[in-house]
Scaffold this active site. Sequence first.
Site, PDB file in Angstrom:
ATOM      1  N   GLN A  94    -129.658   3.500  -4.287  1.00 61.25           N
ATOM      2  CA  GLN A  94    -130.567   4.626  -4.493  1.00 61.25           C
ATOM      3  C   GLN A  94    -130.573   5.057  -5.964  1.00 61.25           C
ATOM      4  O   GLN A  94    -129.531   5.319  -6.552  1.00 61.25           O
ATOM      5  CB  GLN A  94    -130.146   5.806  -3.600  1.00 61.25           C
TER       6      GLN A  94
ATOM      7  N   ASP B 252    -135.917  -3.258  -1.776  1.00 69.29           N
ATOM      8  CA  ASP B 252    -136.577  -2.265  -2.627  1.00 69.29           C
ATOM      9  C   ASP B 252    -137.628  -2.904  -3.543  1.00 69.29           C
ATOM     10  O   ASP B 252    -138.465  -2.218  -4.101  1.00 69.29           O
ATOM     11  CB  ASP B 252    -135.526  -1.605  -3.539  1.00 69.29           C
TER      12      ASP B 252
ATOM     13  N   LYS C 235    -133.473   7.526   5.543  1.00 66.29           N
ATOM     14  CA  LYS C 235    -133.682   6.081   5.689  1.00 66.29           C
ATOM     15  C   LYS C 235    -132.690   5.517   6.708  1.00 66.29           C
ATOM     16  O   LYS C 235    -133.060   4.683   7.541  1.00 66.29           O
ATOM     17  CB  LYS C 235    -133.500   5.374   4.334  1.00 66.29           C
TER      18      LYS C 235
HETATM   19  N1  GUN Z   1    -135.557   6.575  -6.132  1.00 66.62           N
HETATM   20  C1  GUN Z   1    -136.814   7.026  -6.036  1.00 66.62           C
HETATM   21  N2  GUN Z   1    -137.553   6.182  -5.297  1.00 66.62           N
HETATM   22  C2  GUN Z   1    -136.733   5.178  -4.928  1.00 66.62           C
HETATM   23  C3  GUN Z   1    -136.921   4.001  -4.145  1.00 66.62           C
HETATM   24  O1  GUN Z   1    -138.000   3.689  -3.635  1.00 66.62           O
HETATM   25  N3  GUN Z   1    -135.820   3.231  -3.992  1.00 66.62           N
HETATM   26  C4  GUN Z   1    -134.636   3.539  -4.540  1.00 66.62           C
HETATM   27  N4  GUN Z   1    -133.620   2.709  -4.337  1.00 66.62           N
HETATM   28  N5  GUN Z   1    -134.425   4.605  -5.273  1.00 66.62           N
HETATM   29  C5  GUN Z   1    -135.481   5.418  -5.464  1.00 66.62           C
END
Ligand code: GUN
Length: 294
Positions: A98, A121, A54
């Site tokens: 995350q 998110d 990302k």
């Molecule tokens: N863990 C698994 N998918 C995601 C996501 O889309 N965002 C975040 N922050 N953590 C995740």
Amino acid sequence: MSTAQLIDGKAIAQAIHSETAARVAALKTKGITPGITFVRVGEDPASQAYVRMKGKKALELGIKSDTIVLPEATTEAELLALLEKLNADKSVHGILVQAPLPKHISETKVFSTVLPSKDVDGFHPVNVGKLLLGEEGGFKPCTPAGVHELLIRSKIPVEGAHVVILGRGNIVGKPMAAILVQKAKHANATITVLHSRSRDIAEHCRRADILIAAMGQTEFVKADMVKPGATVIDVGVNRVTDANDPRGYRLVGDIDFKAVCEVAAHVTPNPGGVGPMTIAMLMANTATAAEAAA
Ligand code: GUN
């Protein structure tokens, strides 16, 4: 037997990235550089890889990206204090913590602490609520929003279609249902959500015009669970031990890809389907956050 057409998530994500790059360039002419800060706690290898990918894409698009890595032993209070600092920082437009977090930290509390306006998110209760109410102006979770974009840009009709979602998680299954059930263009679908306590799973799946597998079980969806001509979207990312792979594992989706391709009309490859779309939606959300702050 016919072979399904593949839905090229990489190409569609690239098209979205081009749009985002143009939006970022327009912001920069106004003296604004969109910024996203990633927060990672502990050393979960999958989370490390996701945040790295990302961050790399953000830089490619001209988005300023910072990654803060905290030790596994970080307390909830310490993490919340960091988020308050980032909330107050005007150069940070998007904040992404995350998941998964260590067990001693409440994800609910963490996601509720990020300002809704920086919650790229789409996990803050205010954004979840706006999504459910069909209100504009909130952030939608990136993976289900990405699946929706895949369907729209692949011209797969959603209105009136029977969509079966495997999985009811907060990150994919539930928000996916909320997006597709709205009384709105490219939505208006009939939704069935299946989960670990559902009965007659295969039977429900066979009624799907669009089958979305997001329950995290290796190759769960077999060919005989798919209606001929259906669209099958594979959200799964499962690690399977593989001594022949230099990493010691390989990634496998929630569908039995080869067999499903013999029955379905449209299938997402995996990798190269949903994954790139999640990142594309995150970058687009970050541009949106920066535009709103401008
Ligand atoms: N863990 C698994 N998918 C995601 C996501 O889309 N965002 C975040 N922050 N953590 C995740």
